[in-house]
Design a protein around this motif. Sequence first.
Motif, mmCIF file in Angstrom:
data_model
loop_
_atom_site.group_PDB
_atom_site.id
_atom_site.type_symbol
_atom_site.label_atom_id
_atom_site.label_comp_id
_atom_site.label_asym_id
_atom_site.label_seq_id
_atom_site.Cartn_x
_atom_site.Cartn_y
_atom_site.Cartn_z
ATOM 1 N N LEU A 18 0.829 -1.200 0.000
ATOM 2 C CA LEU A 18 0.000 0.000 0.000
ATOM 3 C C LEU A 18 0.865 1.252 0.000
ATOM 4 O O LEU A 18 1.646 1.479 0.924
ATOM 5 C CB LEU A 18 -0.906 0.016 1.228
ATOM 6 C CG LEU A 18 -1.993 -1.065 1.299
ATOM 7 C CD1 LEU A 18 -2.630 -1.080 2.683
ATOM 8 C CD2 LEU A 18 -3.047 -0.846 0.217
ATOM 9 N N GLU A 67 -3.079 5.085 0.181
ATOM 10 C CA GLU A 67 -3.785 4.097 -0.639
ATOM 11 C C GLU A 67 -4.591 3.165 0.243
ATOM 12 O O GLU A 67 -4.201 2.830 1.352
ATOM 13 C CB GLU A 67 -2.794 3.286 -1.468
ATOM 14 C CG GLU A 67 -3.465 2.300 -2.425
ATOM 15 C CD GLU A 67 -2.483 1.490 -3.237
ATOM 16 O OE1 GLU A 67 -2.937 0.737 -4.122
ATOM 17 O OE2 GLU A 67 -1.264 1.605 -2.992
ATOM 18 N N ARG A 117 -7.057 -0.529 0.084
ATOM 19 C CA ARG A 117 -7.417 -1.744 -0.660
ATOM 20 C C ARG A 117 -8.699 -2.289 -0.058
ATOM 21 O O ARG A 117 -8.807 -2.456 1.157
ATOM 22 C CB ARG A 117 -6.291 -2.763 -0.541
ATOM 23 C CG ARG A 117 -6.330 -3.919 -1.516
ATOM 24 C CD ARG A 117 -5.982 -3.531 -2.940
ATOM 25 N NE ARG A 117 -4.851 -2.620 -3.055
ATOM 26 C CZ ARG A 117 -3.584 -2.958 -2.900
ATOM 27 N NH1 ARG A 117 -3.267 -4.215 -2.602
ATOM 28 N NH2 ARG A 117 -2.618 -2.075 -3.045
#
Length: 397
Positions: free
Chosen positions: A333, A337, A339
Amino acid sequence: MSTHPTQARAPRRLWWALSALAAVACTGPGQPTPVSGTSAGSASGDGAAPVWQVRGPGGLAAIEPGTRDSALLSAQACSDCHEAQHRDWAQSRHALAWTNGIFQSEYRRKPRRWCVHCHAPLAPQVDEVEAEADGGALAEQGVSCAACHVRAGRILARSHHPDSPHDTQVAADFGGPSFCADCHQFSFPVFALDGHAERSTDFPMQATVSQFLAARRAGKVPWPAEATGPAEARDCRTCHARGEAGHAYQGAHEPAMLERALATSVCRDDQVIVVTVENRGAGHNVPTGDIHRHLVVRVWRSTAPEHLFEAFLGRRFEPDPSGGKRTTWDSTLAPAERRRYRVPVADLGGEPDEPVAIEARYVYVLDEHPRRSPGEPTYRVLYERRAPIEELSPCAP
């Protein structure tokens, strides 16, 4: 952002087969090609190499301190006047760089000198390891005071206090990103038949510093609230220089740092469990550093383990024909960011009213359950919950 389709529900036998590609000789030292964007010039600005840079890239050599005087090389000797700094250092991973169980378990399998060059990096430390496999009192200090502060037999620092008794070399870029890169940014090595590292490849093995510099240029570093000064002047120390005197240099082995860096949230979208992992507080990718480090997200029901959902956030590697290894897949990551994983409850098997278990872990080693314990935690739990699907909060629109 969804996960890579081939990684969302990898069977465990595939996961272990792919993970095996990550195995290398040791847990990782060295320094690679020069890091751009750092204050790597000399203090005089003449374009020469920094005064602290006494070895080439890649960790192919030890750090030569220019002295064998124990008064300058011994961390214990430093504590006589620098008690607070020594206390910070003594509880840091720098102090444990040589003796920590994770490194030692890897090093004993393949004891290569290249590994020593960052875990006990001074030339006198390497000499101790060459003479005695377990090293000696100096090697046991790992990344000691002298590893950073002694060059050419002189103390190296950003400034010289008028009351200091030391012969001090002042370097304005001391402790900056390019300094940290000497052990935290390097490429895969190529080993000769006798086991020594003969050269570095063009493929990064650790890229922590370049990740940070890219994030700083893009304005994506989530600086701590206490950070001061212009963002372009802040560096690795802004987040990592902790402790009473700023010498603890905490990282992923410190629970508070992991909590600051990563956020895991879970919600329910009808009959789909949504797990989100976010790099909210690190100025570089997470995980970073040692190639074995990874995150794992698991969702399952106890009565149906064969339907386990498992997602892997880390890197994959393969041998390169020219030597060394190269990264073939990277799901770490980047700063800011996130996920997101969507797990249909129907895919988990089990009974309809059976609670669902959800867990996220930060794993330090290739196998989080090694046959032989290294004597320290191999993972830390970031998130865990067991609840009926109905008790999960609905996802926001």
